[in-house]
Design a protein around this motif. Structure first.
Motif, PDB file in Angstrom:
ATOM      1  N   PRO A  93      46.848  31.519  44.375  1.00  0.00           N
ATOM      2  CA  PRO A  93      46.458  30.333  44.162  1.00  0.00           C
ATOM      3  C   PRO A  93      45.044  30.461  43.415  1.00  0.00           C
ATOM      4  N   VAL A  94      44.826  31.080  42.330  1.00  0.00           N
ATOM      5  CA  VAL A  94      43.456  31.627  41.665  1.00  0.00           C
ATOM      6  C   VAL A  94      43.613  31.372  40.218  1.00  0.00           C
ATOM      7  N   SER A  95      42.509  31.141  39.564  1.00  0.00           N
ATOM      8  CA  SER A  95      42.305  31.210  38.115  1.00  0.00           C
ATOM      9  C   SER A  95      40.918  31.591  37.649  1.00  0.00           C
ATOM     10  N   ILE A  96      40.867  32.009  36.487  1.00  0.00           N
ATOM     11  CA  ILE A  96      39.564  32.394  35.922  1.00  0.00           C
ATOM     12  C   ILE A  96      39.601  31.595  34.581  1.00  0.00           C
ATOM     13  N   VAL A  97      38.222  30.980  34.317  1.00  0.00           N
ATOM     14  CA  VAL A  97      38.210  30.275  33.000  1.00  0.00           C
ATOM     15  C   VAL A  97      36.922  30.891  32.688  1.00  0.00           C
TER      16      VAL A  97
END
Length: 210
Positions: A93-97
């Motif tokens: 459940p992760v993201s990089i912006v």
């Protein structure tokens, strides 16, 4: 005669996401990237998944993808990195912006980016200095509690890197934000591992001059 070397600012950067991640550009090609990721997710549905339920699953995936993209774009994002394959059967459940370059006024006349970073570090919780591709950067980490009034639906661990663009005029900065949703009762060590993964990704950061 003394030769003066005129340095130029980089015109981009390279970042290597982990295996099983996909990149979504948020300016152009966004829809195409989302479609590709949804098709991949549908192909990864478990064996025996009811065929009649595939359109519903595709619609749900598309809606979730659009929600993540909207949030990233609203925060000034220019590139979104998402895990699209499960790790040992677990959907991360992760993201990089990566956000648009921003301009920040200098702390005082003739001060450089280091002074700006030092000033930010003094007022940012969990901040520390790092180095990315020979460039001083500011790293911060904190747990963000769920707060509907602030528009935070789910608690999450947030790690940010703030990086000055070398030789930019005026001084400009990039921000890289990592977010991991925190499930109630989950093991904090799991999120520590995810943060280590993000830090490893940031170690691949390189400026681009092409």
């Amino acid at each position: 005669m003394t030769t003066v070397e005129h340095r130029r600012a980089p015109n981009g950067f390279n970042l290597v996401p982990p295996p099983g991640w996909d990149v979504i550009p948020l300016h152009t090609g966004t829809q195409e990237a989302m479609d590709r990721i949804v098709r991949k997710a549908v192909r990864q549905l478990p064996v025996g998944f009811p065929k009649d339920d595939i359109p519903k699953a595709r619609l749900k995936l598309t809606q979730e993808m659009k929600k993540v993209v909207r949030r990233a774009s609203a925060k000034g994002g220019m590139t979104l990195y998402l895990p699209t394959e499960r790790l040992h059967g677990v959907a991360l459940p992760v993201s990089i912006v990566a956000s648009e370059p921003v301009e920040i006024p200098r702390v005082r006349p003739n001060s450089g980016p280091e002074a700006v970073l030092a000033a930010l570090a003094s007022e940012t919780l969990g901040a520390e200095m790092r180095e990315l591709d020979d460039t001083a950067a500011l790293r911060s980490e904190r747990d963000v509690p769920a707060d509907a009034a602030q528009g935070v639906d789910v608690a999450h661990r947030q790690v940010e890197y703030f990086v000055p663009i070398p030789d930019s005029t005026p001084d400009q900065y990039l921000a890289f934000s990592f977010s991991a949703l925190i499930a109630p009762g989950s093991d904090p060590a799991f999120y520590d591992t995810l943060v280590e993964l993000f830090d490893a990704v940031m170690c691949t950061f390189r400026w681009s001059y092409s």
